[in-house]
Design an enzyme around this catalytic site. Structure first.
Site, PDB file in Angstrom:
ATOM      1  N   GLU A  91       0.852  -1.184   0.000  1.00 18.27           N
ATOM      2  CA  GLU A  91       0.000   0.000   0.000  1.00 18.27           C
ATOM      3  C   GLU A  91       0.878   1.221   0.000  1.00 18.27           C
ATOM      4  OE1 GLU A  91      -2.608  -0.286   3.312  1.00 18.27           O
ATOM      5  OE2 GLU A  91      -3.955  -1.669   2.296  1.00 18.27           O
ATOM      6  N   TYR A 103       7.791   1.804  -7.254  1.00 18.63           N
ATOM      7  CA  TYR A 103       7.024   0.559  -7.334  1.00 18.63           C
ATOM      8  C   TYR A 103       6.631   0.251  -8.784  1.00 18.63           C
ATOM      9  CZ  TYR A 103       6.665   1.314  -2.286  1.00 18.63           C
ATOM     10  OH  TYR A 103       6.946   1.532  -0.962  1.00 18.63           O
TER      11      TYR A 103
HETATM   12  C1  COA Z   1      10.721   5.606  -1.712  1.00 17.94           C
HETATM   13  C2  COA Z   1      12.207   5.486  -1.315  1.00 17.94           C
HETATM   14  C3  COA Z   1      12.379   4.208  -0.506  1.00 17.94           C
HETATM   15  C4  COA Z   1      13.048   5.422  -2.605  1.00 17.94           C
HETATM   16  O1  COA Z   1      14.404   5.167  -2.223  1.00 17.94           O
HETATM   17  P1  COA Z   1      15.638   5.793  -3.076  1.00 17.94           P
HETATM   18  O2  COA Z   1      16.873   5.139  -2.592  1.00 17.94           O
HETATM   19  O3  COA Z   1      15.593   7.261  -3.008  1.00 17.94           O
HETATM   20  O4  COA Z   1      15.240   5.312  -4.542  1.00 17.94           O
HETATM   21  P2  COA Z   1      16.260   5.078  -5.781  1.00 17.94           P
HETATM   22  O5  COA Z   1      17.343   6.078  -5.745  1.00 17.94           O
HETATM   23  O6  COA Z   1      16.636   3.638  -5.814  1.00 17.94           O
HETATM   24  O7  COA Z   1      15.298   5.404  -7.014  1.00 17.94           O
HETATM   25  C5  COA Z   1      14.595   4.340  -7.657  1.00 17.94           C
HETATM   26  C6  COA Z   1      13.411   4.911  -8.414  1.00 17.94           C
HETATM   27  O8  COA Z   1      12.486   5.496  -7.517  1.00 17.94           O
HETATM   28  C7  COA Z   1      11.869   6.626  -8.146  1.00 17.94           C
HETATM   29  N1  COA Z   1      12.232   7.833  -7.402  1.00 17.94           N
HETATM   30  C8  COA Z   1      13.132   7.929  -6.408  1.00 17.94           C
HETATM   31  N2  COA Z   1      13.160   9.195  -5.942  1.00 17.94           N
HETATM   32  C9  COA Z   1      12.252   9.888  -6.655  1.00 17.94           C
HETATM   33  C10 COA Z   1      11.791  11.224  -6.630  1.00 17.94           C
HETATM   34  N3  COA Z   1      12.272  12.131  -5.761  1.00 17.94           N
HETATM   35  N4  COA Z   1      10.813  11.593  -7.491  1.00 17.94           N
HETATM   36  C11 COA Z   1      10.293  10.697  -8.376  1.00 17.94           C
HETATM   37  N5  COA Z   1      10.694   9.406  -8.438  1.00 17.94           N
HETATM   38  C12 COA Z   1      11.655   9.016  -7.592  1.00 17.94           C
HETATM   39  C13 COA Z   1      12.393   6.655  -9.554  1.00 17.94           C
HETATM   40  O9  COA Z   1      11.543   5.830 -10.365  1.00 17.94           O
HETATM   41  C14 COA Z   1      13.754   6.005  -9.390  1.00 17.94           C
HETATM   42  O10 COA Z   1      14.251   5.453 -10.576  1.00 17.94           O
HETATM   43  P3  COA Z   1      15.258   6.316 -11.502  1.00 17.94           P
HETATM   44  O11 COA Z   1      16.414   6.669 -10.627  1.00 17.94           O
HETATM   45  O12 COA Z   1      15.596   5.356 -12.591  1.00 17.94           O
HETATM   46  O13 COA Z   1      14.472   7.495 -11.949  1.00 17.94           O
HETATM   47  C15 COA Z   1      12.685   6.724  -0.515  1.00 17.94           C
HETATM   48  O14 COA Z   1      12.320   7.878  -1.236  1.00 17.94           O
HETATM   49  C16 COA Z   1      12.116   6.811   0.882  1.00 17.94           C
HETATM   50  O15 COA Z   1      12.653   6.240   1.831  1.00 17.94           O
HETATM   51  N6  COA Z   1      11.038   7.603   1.033  1.00 17.94           N
HETATM   52  C17 COA Z   1      10.452   7.848   2.368  1.00 17.94           C
HETATM   53  C18 COA Z   1       9.775   6.629   2.889  1.00 17.94           C
HETATM   54  C19 COA Z   1       8.685   6.155   1.956  1.00 17.94           C
HETATM   55  O16 COA Z   1       7.894   6.944   1.441  1.00 17.94           O
HETATM   56  N7  COA Z   1       8.586   4.816   1.789  1.00 17.94           N
HETATM   57  C20 COA Z   1       7.555   4.202   0.965  1.00 17.94           C
HETATM   58  C21 COA Z   1       6.289   4.125   1.718  1.00 17.94           C
HETATM   59  S1  COA Z   1       5.025   3.223   0.832  1.00 17.94           S
END
Ligand code: COA
Length: 136
Positions: A91, A103
């Protein structure tokens, strides 16, 4: 990574939601159905029941986001879950653009919606998307 580390990263990453305590992480990890994927500054927590894997939470410390950690964590837990599950679900808040994009990039598609599911401290409640992906 300890439950304390997980609680610290979770609290830093989720600024608009209730932080999960170290005790909650420890309790979840005690379950035989729950496993974690770890990176140095992030983790994913997954529960597998009856052939379905549920992503309980994923968090990367804000200082280390946007560097591929989230994608690596997703790939790790999804590969591990294929041993015991045929499908995965999660979710996500509809306004969480980074997570929704992550996702979708990992093969998840929207399968349902819970209206007004996530309460926000300073704004209207936000819908939850239920997303699913096949494993394997
Ligand atoms: C969601 C989260 C886990 C992503 O982790 P991350 O290490 O920053 O992600 P990555 O660097 O591996 O990025 C992977 C993909 O995520 C997406 N993404 C990551 N950051 C993004 C941003 N700021 N805006 C849009 N897409 C984004 C992109 O599709 C990206 O792929 P790309 O680099 O080829 O464009 C991180 O932002 C986080 O911890 N957020 C807060 C907690 C959260 O919301 N968890 C999910 C709850 S359901």
């Amino acid at each position: 990574m300890t439950p304390q580390n997980m609680a610290q990263i979770h609290a830093a990453a989720f600024t608009d939601a209730r932080a999960w305590s170290a005790a909650e992480f420890a309790s979840l990890l005690d379950s035989p159905y729950v496993f974690a994927s770890h990176a140095s500054q992030g983790f994913a927590l997954v529960r597998v029941v009856a052939g379905e894997a549920e992503l309980l939470t994923i968090a990367v410390h804000p200082d280390h986001q946007g560097q591929g950690t989230g994608r690596a964590l997703m790939a790790d837990w999804m590969a591990r879950a294929t041993h015991t599950a045929g499908e995965a679900f999660l979710e996500v808040a509809a306004d969480n653009a980074p997570a929704c994009a992550l996702y979708a990039a990992c093969g998840f598609v929207i399968a349902g919606r819970r209206a007004g599911y996530y309460q926000r401290s300073s704004a209207q409640a936000v819908d939850a998307w239920l997303m699913r992906a096949p494993l394997g």
